[in-house]
Design an enzyme around this catalytic site. Structure first.
Site, PDB file in Angstrom:
ATOM      1  N   LYS A  53      -4.934  22.993  50.177  1.00  0.00           N
ATOM      2  CA  LYS A  53      -3.911  22.390  49.311  1.00  0.00           C
ATOM      3  C   LYS A  53      -3.504  20.998  49.811  1.00  0.00           C
ATOM      4  CE  LYS A  53      -2.065  26.821  47.662  1.00  0.00           C
ATOM      5  NZ  LYS A  53      -0.834  27.645  47.431  1.00  0.00           N
ATOM      6  N   TYR A  89      -2.711  27.477  37.316  1.00  0.00           N
ATOM      7  CA  TYR A  89      -1.635  28.411  37.667  1.00  0.00           C
ATOM      8  C   TYR A  89      -0.926  28.965  36.433  1.00  0.00           C
ATOM      9  CZ  TYR A  89      -1.906  27.654  42.736  1.00  0.00           C
ATOM     10  OH  TYR A  89      -2.301  27.638  44.054  1.00  0.00           O
ATOM     11  N   ARG A  91      -8.113  36.452  52.137  1.00  0.00           N
ATOM     12  CA  ARG A  91      -6.658  36.608  52.078  1.00  0.00           C
ATOM     13  C   ARG A  91      -6.093  37.054  53.435  1.00  0.00           C
ATOM     14  NH1 ARG A  91      -4.399  35.905  47.047  1.00  0.00           N
ATOM     15  NH2 ARG A  91      -2.585  37.209  47.435  1.00  0.00           N
ATOM     16  N   THR A  96       1.777  34.929  51.562  1.00  0.00           N
ATOM     17  CA  THR A  96       2.180  33.688  50.888  1.00  0.00           C
ATOM     18  C   THR A  96       3.164  32.846  51.704  1.00  0.00           C
ATOM     19  OG1 THR A  96       1.993  34.997  48.848  1.00  0.00           O
ATOM     20  CG2 THR A  96       3.015  32.815  48.665  1.00  0.00           C
ATOM     21  N   ARG A 103      -1.882  30.402  57.278  1.00  0.00           N
ATOM     22  CA  ARG A 103      -0.572  30.017  56.751  1.00  0.00           C
ATOM     23  C   ARG A 103       0.489  30.035  57.853  1.00  0.00           C
ATOM     24  NH1 ARG A 103      -1.234  33.127  50.955  1.00  0.00           N
ATOM     25  NH2 ARG A 103      -1.798  31.302  49.706  1.00  0.00           N
ATOM     26  N   HIS A 118      -5.211  28.368  49.341  1.00  0.00           N
ATOM     27  CA  HIS A 118      -5.206  29.322  48.232  1.00  0.00           C
ATOM     28  C   HIS A 118      -6.414  30.233  48.344  1.00  0.00           C
ATOM     29  CE1 HIS A 118      -5.455  30.949  44.142  1.00  0.00           C
ATOM     30  NE2 HIS A 118      -6.748  30.681  44.242  1.00  0.00           N
TER      31      HIS A 118
END
Ligand code: ATP
Ligand code: MG
Length: 132
Positions: A9, A49, A85, A91, A102, A115
């Site tokens: 991102k 999105y 993931r 998130t 993350r 993402h």
């Protein structure tokens, strides 16, 4: 072999984190099948999105995702969707496990560095959105 869409991102691109994130992808056993760097328009971010269009963060999220360049990759591996993931973490970087991307590189629940697709059907749809 399963495929998933990964995005680095705009926050992570601006922080010069393309290198470490791609290094991690390779260390985790993914093949990078396709890769390109683009700058999304607001409209393209809204389309990508669209599933979140009724969420309170939709406008801010699509502003953010169109705020700078992103790196798009199609990753291939056994169990690629779930594995990517796991490597990213949840998130919100504040809640993500130590060692996840993350946790290490995310700044906030919105500016969370990467993402990943969340299921087989969405992975197919997302890959087709960017790689026709
Ligand atoms: P992604 O789809 O980007 O891989 P995700 O599946 O973990 O992330 P989603 O619920 O699909 O999370 O949300 C999509 C993106 O919207 C998040 O990655 C984050 O950038 C942003 N987002 C999600 N929840 C919030 C929130 N409560 N406030 C602000 N932004 C949010
Ligand atoms: Mg998602």
């Amino acid at each position: 072999m399963e495929k998933t869409l990964a995005i680095i991102k705009p926050d992570a691109v601006k922080k010069k984190l393309i290198g470490p994130i791609i290094q991690r992808i390779e260390q985790e056993g993914f093949e990078i099948n396709e890769m390109k760097m683009i700058h999304l328009s607001k409209k393209e971010a809204e389309g990508f999105y669209a599933v979140h269009k009724d969420k309170p963060f939709y406008s801010s999220l699509t502003d953010f995702m169109s705020s700078g360049k992103i790196v798009l990759m199609v990753l291939e591996r056994e169990n690629a969707i779930e594995k990517w993931r796991q490597v990213m973490g949840v998130t919100d970087p504040a809640l993500a496990d130590p060692g996840t991307l993350r946790h290490t590189y995310g700044f906030s629940i919105e500016r969370n560095a990467t993402h990943g697709s969340d299921a087989l059907d969405t992975a197919k749809w997302e890959i087709n959105y960017f790689f026709k």
